[in-house]
Design an enzyme around this catalytic site. Structure first.
Site, PDB file in Angstrom:
ATOM      1  N   PRO A  78       0.820  -1.222   0.000  1.00  0.00           N
ATOM      2  CA  PRO A  78       0.000   0.000   0.000  1.00  0.00           C
ATOM      3  C   PRO A  78       0.854   1.272   0.000  1.00  0.00           C
ATOM      4  CG  PRO A  78      -0.695  -1.522   1.740  1.00  0.00           C
ATOM      5  CD  PRO A  78       0.589  -2.031   1.175  1.00  0.00           C
ATOM      6  N   GLU A  79       0.568   2.165  -0.931  1.00  0.00           N
ATOM      7  CA  GLU A  79       1.215   3.481  -0.970  1.00  0.00           C
ATOM      8  C   GLU A  79       0.139   4.522  -0.620  1.00  0.00           C
ATOM      9  OE1 GLU A  79       3.553   4.077  -4.538  1.00  0.00           O
ATOM     10  OE2 GLU A  79       3.880   1.943  -4.782  1.00  0.00           O
TER      11      GLU A  79
END
Ligand code: ZN
Length: 276
Positions: free
Chosen positions: A2-3
């Protein structure tokens, strides 16, 4: 992994379920998740308190409880927060129960995610200031922010983009997409990228991150939105994960390099290596 867009997607879905609600119980099946402190030390003080705000900085989700207690959640590689899903989803590590019977399950296949509690605004600010640089979706984020962060740096511009202390929230996917959009070779020394190019890069970062949020993030393997759905940004990648496919701008096949120890996707024609 996840960014910023994935974490922001989680925040947007979770906030209406969490804000204003009181934590009434929790169950933790993996004590590593709150290491070095015990789960009871971290979560115990939150029981009986309401969540006032669910915020985000970089890749951190920050739940602000009453009396300025802040629960900081970092999903790392494979963390997911699921609302009212299966009672025992795969890789379940913890469950939070709210006063309206909402259940928030935390799952984490690789177990790198971390949770911690900080007390008081100053402690939170100090923690974040040590770890996070410019927030690319802030109104004042610009080429000037990047120029300040990259000044005098010889490291590859991609490595600098991945350094959370310089730019918060950008990871491998959105770094590749933004560098392609700005026509910058990822190995260019950060300090040598011209100011006009940094202006273009800042705008490109903002554009790819906003597109990622609109698509509810990208699901390449494990990422799920809190309602159990999938992100769709992976269908919109221009270069990431597109090795051998034609560059959407010029048709040259995308190649994969290794930059900053990460698989890196470039168009060799649009993103020329800068000669020293
Ligand atoms: Zn191209």
């Amino acid at each position: 992994m996840p960014e910023l867009p994935e974490v922001e997607t989680v925040r947007r879905q979770l906030a209406p379920r969490l804000e204003g609600r009181m934590l009434v119980a929790y169950r933790v099946s993996d004590p590593r998740w709150t290491a070095p402190r015990s789960p009871n030390e971290v979560l115990g003080p939150l029981v009986g308190r309401r969540v006032e705000l669910l915020d985000r900085r970089g890749k951190y989700l920050i739940a602000e409880f009453e009396d300025e207690l802040f629960l900081l959640m970092h999903l790392r590689m494979t963390g997911n927060l699921l609302v009212d899903g299966a009672a025992e989803p795969p890789h379940l590590r913890a469950v939070l129960e709210l006063d309206d019977a909402t259940r928030i399950a935390y799952t984490d296949q690789r177990r790198f995610g971390t949770w911690r509690v900080l007390e008081g605004g100053p402690e939170l600010e100090e923690f974040l200031a040590e770890r996070l640089g410019a927030e690319p979706l802030d109104a004042d984020f610009s080429g000037r922010s990047l120029a300040r962060a990259f000044a005098g740096r010889k490291a590859a511009v991609k490595a600098l983009l991945l350094d959370q202390r310089l730019v918060a929230g950008v990871g491998n996917i959105y770094a590749d997409e933004a560098l392609w959009a700005a026509k910058i070779h990822p190995e260019t020394p950060g300090g040598l990228v011209s100011r006009p190019k940094l202006d273009v890069l800042a705008a490109a970062l903002r554009a790819v991150l906003e597109a990622g949020i609109l698509a509810q993030g990208s699901t390449l393997s494990t990422f799920r939105t809190p309602d159990g759905g999938y992100g769709s940004m992976q269908e919109r990648f221009q270069v990431f994960d597109r090795t051998g496919e034609p560059c959407p701008r010029c048709g040259t096949p995308i190649v994969k390099l290794r930059v900053a120890q990460r698989g890196t996707h470039v168009c060799p024609r649009c993103q020329r290596r800068r000669r020293a």
